[in-house]
Design an enzyme around this catalytic site. Structure first.
Site, PDB file in Angstrom:
ATOM      1  N   PRO A   1      -4.133  12.334   3.307  1.00 38.89           N
ATOM      2  CA  PRO A   1      -5.126  11.827   4.578  1.00 38.89           C
ATOM      3  C   PRO A   1      -3.877  11.299   5.493  1.00 38.89           C
ATOM      4  O   PRO A   1      -2.969  10.041   5.600  1.00 38.89           O
ATOM      5  CB  PRO A   1      -5.934  11.777   4.282  1.00 38.89           C
ATOM      6  CG  PRO A   1      -6.593  11.404   3.056  1.00 38.89           C
ATOM      7  CD  PRO A   1      -5.087  11.606   2.514  1.00 38.89           C
TER       8      PRO A   1
ATOM      9  N   TYR B   1       0.857  -0.825  -0.123  1.00 36.93           N
ATOM     10  CA  TYR B   1       0.174  -0.055  -0.380  1.00 36.93           C
ATOM     11  C   TYR B   1       0.898   1.557  -0.258  1.00 36.93           C
ATOM     12  O   TYR B   1       0.984   2.463  -0.427  1.00 36.93           O
ATOM     13  CB  TYR B   1      -0.938  -0.052   1.096  1.00 36.93           C
ATOM     14  CG  TYR B   1      -1.462   1.351   1.534  1.00 36.93           C
ATOM     15  CD1 TYR B   1      -3.264   1.301   0.791  1.00 36.93           C
ATOM     16  CD2 TYR B   1      -1.584   2.475   2.262  1.00 36.93           C
ATOM     17  CE1 TYR B   1      -4.135   2.119   0.873  1.00 36.93           C
ATOM     18  CE2 TYR B   1      -2.157   2.763   2.639  1.00 36.93           C
ATOM     19  CZ  TYR B   1      -3.217   3.482   1.270  1.00 36.93           C
ATOM     20  OH  TYR B   1      -3.920   4.606   1.575  1.00 36.93           O
TER      21      TYR B   1
ATOM     22  N   VAL C   1      -5.551   9.324   9.492  1.00 35.68           N
ATOM     23  CA  VAL C   1      -6.042   8.108   9.583  1.00 35.68           C
ATOM     24  C   VAL C   1      -7.198   8.368  10.002  1.00 35.68           C
ATOM     25  O   VAL C   1      -7.845   9.079  10.879  1.00 35.68           O
ATOM     26  CB  VAL C   1      -4.838   7.960  11.288  1.00 35.68           C
ATOM     27  CG1 VAL C   1      -6.249   6.465  11.534  1.00 35.68           C
ATOM     28  CG2 VAL C   1      -3.992   7.462  10.915  1.00 35.68           C
TER      29      VAL C   1
END
Ligand SMILES: NC(=O)c1ccc[n+]([C@@H]2O[C@H](COP(=O)([O-])OP(=O)(O)OC[C@H]3O[C@@H](n4cnc5c(N)ncnc54)[C@H](O)[C@@H]3O)[C@@H](O)[C@H]2O)c1
Ligand SMILES: CC(=O)[C@H](C)O
EC number: 1.1.1.304
Length: 257
Positions: free
Chosen positions: A182, A152, A184
């Site tokens: 972003p 990822y 979390v």
């Protein structure tokens, strides 16, 4: 004439928050997702709120779907101003267990999808002879490479790299390319990451992987879709006309670059 935005993967999660914010900013919005049922629910919800939207089903990893998405948006609304490459998926595994299938799946959606979306949107902006804005979903994982999130993280580093190279090449057409990163946020994506991380751990209980990541956030709370949408709304506005090639962190103070 209202501005027009397309947001990929916007039937749920951060994409839905972004699509709703752009609607309230006055955009006509193409809501897009691979999940047809969720897409129909979200489009109906937005129409009931009075927003000017259509839904288009598609898979970002398929080049033809991405070009069809732009075509459908332009057929309905006449032109395009903003394309948000939001759709993305996760995978959790130790480095030694990364499989060929995991690599191909994640790169095909998170990276190929962004390239095809950028190409489709840029062709439209060039043929319109207008400026245009492409806004990509990167992540803190595009700045920092996380354990158990190796594939990822690599896809998000690739998104950052394509944001830079596309920005350099497309600037001559007054097309800007930026990314939001972003931290979390409590979406379905983090529900899945938490579930997988807990499976690989001897001491984490459900919810604790998410809590562990969130506990590092300086501002003391996890992120909402609205936090992310605030940045995307700015990047989609004329106020961001002079910004290109940036991968901007919105993470409450987690990664410092
Ligand atoms: N949630 C976070 O904490 C976080 C943090 C950093 C970055 N991000 C990034 O933000 C983006 C959105 O994440 P999210 O948390 O809302 O995820 P999510 O899983 O909650 O929602 C993603 C949406 O994309 C759709 N989708 C998945 N594959 C698709 C495909 N091939 N084609 C079209 N649509 C597809 C899903 O159906 C879903 O509606 C992703 O790119 C993600 O990597 C999320
Ligand atoms: C899901 C994501 O990008 C970060 C690691 O929260």
């Amino acid at each position: 004439m209202s501005k027009v935005a397309i947001v990929t993967g916007s039937a749920g999660g951060l994409g839905k928050g972004i699509a709703e914010r752009l609607c309230s900013d006055g955009f006509s919005v193409v809501v897009h997702d691979i999940n047809e049922q969720l897409l129909n629910e979200t489009v109906n919800e937005f129409k009931n709120k009075g927003y000017d939207v259509i839904g288009v089903k598609g898979d970002v990893s398929k080049r033809n779907d991405q070009f069809n998405l732009v075509k459908k948006g332009v057929e309905k609304f006449g032109h395009l101003d903003v394309f948000v490459n939001n759709a993305g998926i996760d995978a959790v595994s130790p480095f030694l267990e990364i499989t060929e299938e995991q690599l191909n799946k994640l790169f095909s959606i998170n990276v190929n999808g962004v390239v095809f979306g950028t190409q489709a949107a840029a062709e439209q902006f060039i043929s319109q002879k207008s400026k245009g804005k492409i806004i990509n979903a990167c992540s803190i994982a595009g700045h920092e490479s996380y354990e158990m999130l190796g594939t990822y993280s690599a896809t998000k580093h690739a998104v950052k790299s394509f944001t830079h190279s596309a920005a350099k090449e497309l600037a001559k057409y007054q097309i800007t390319v930026n990314a939001y990163c972003p931290g979390v946020a409590k979406t379905k994506m983090w529900d899945r990451i938490d579930e997988e991380m807990v499976k690989y751990s001897d001491d984490l209980k459900p919810g604790e992987a998410f809590e562990k990541f969130s506990s590092e956030i300086a501002l003391g709370r996890y992120q909402t879709p609205e936090d992310v949408a605030n940045l995307v709304s700015f990047l989609a506005s004329d106020d961001a006309d002079y910004i290109t090639g940036q991968a901007i962190l919105t993470d409450g103070g987690l990664v410092y670059r």
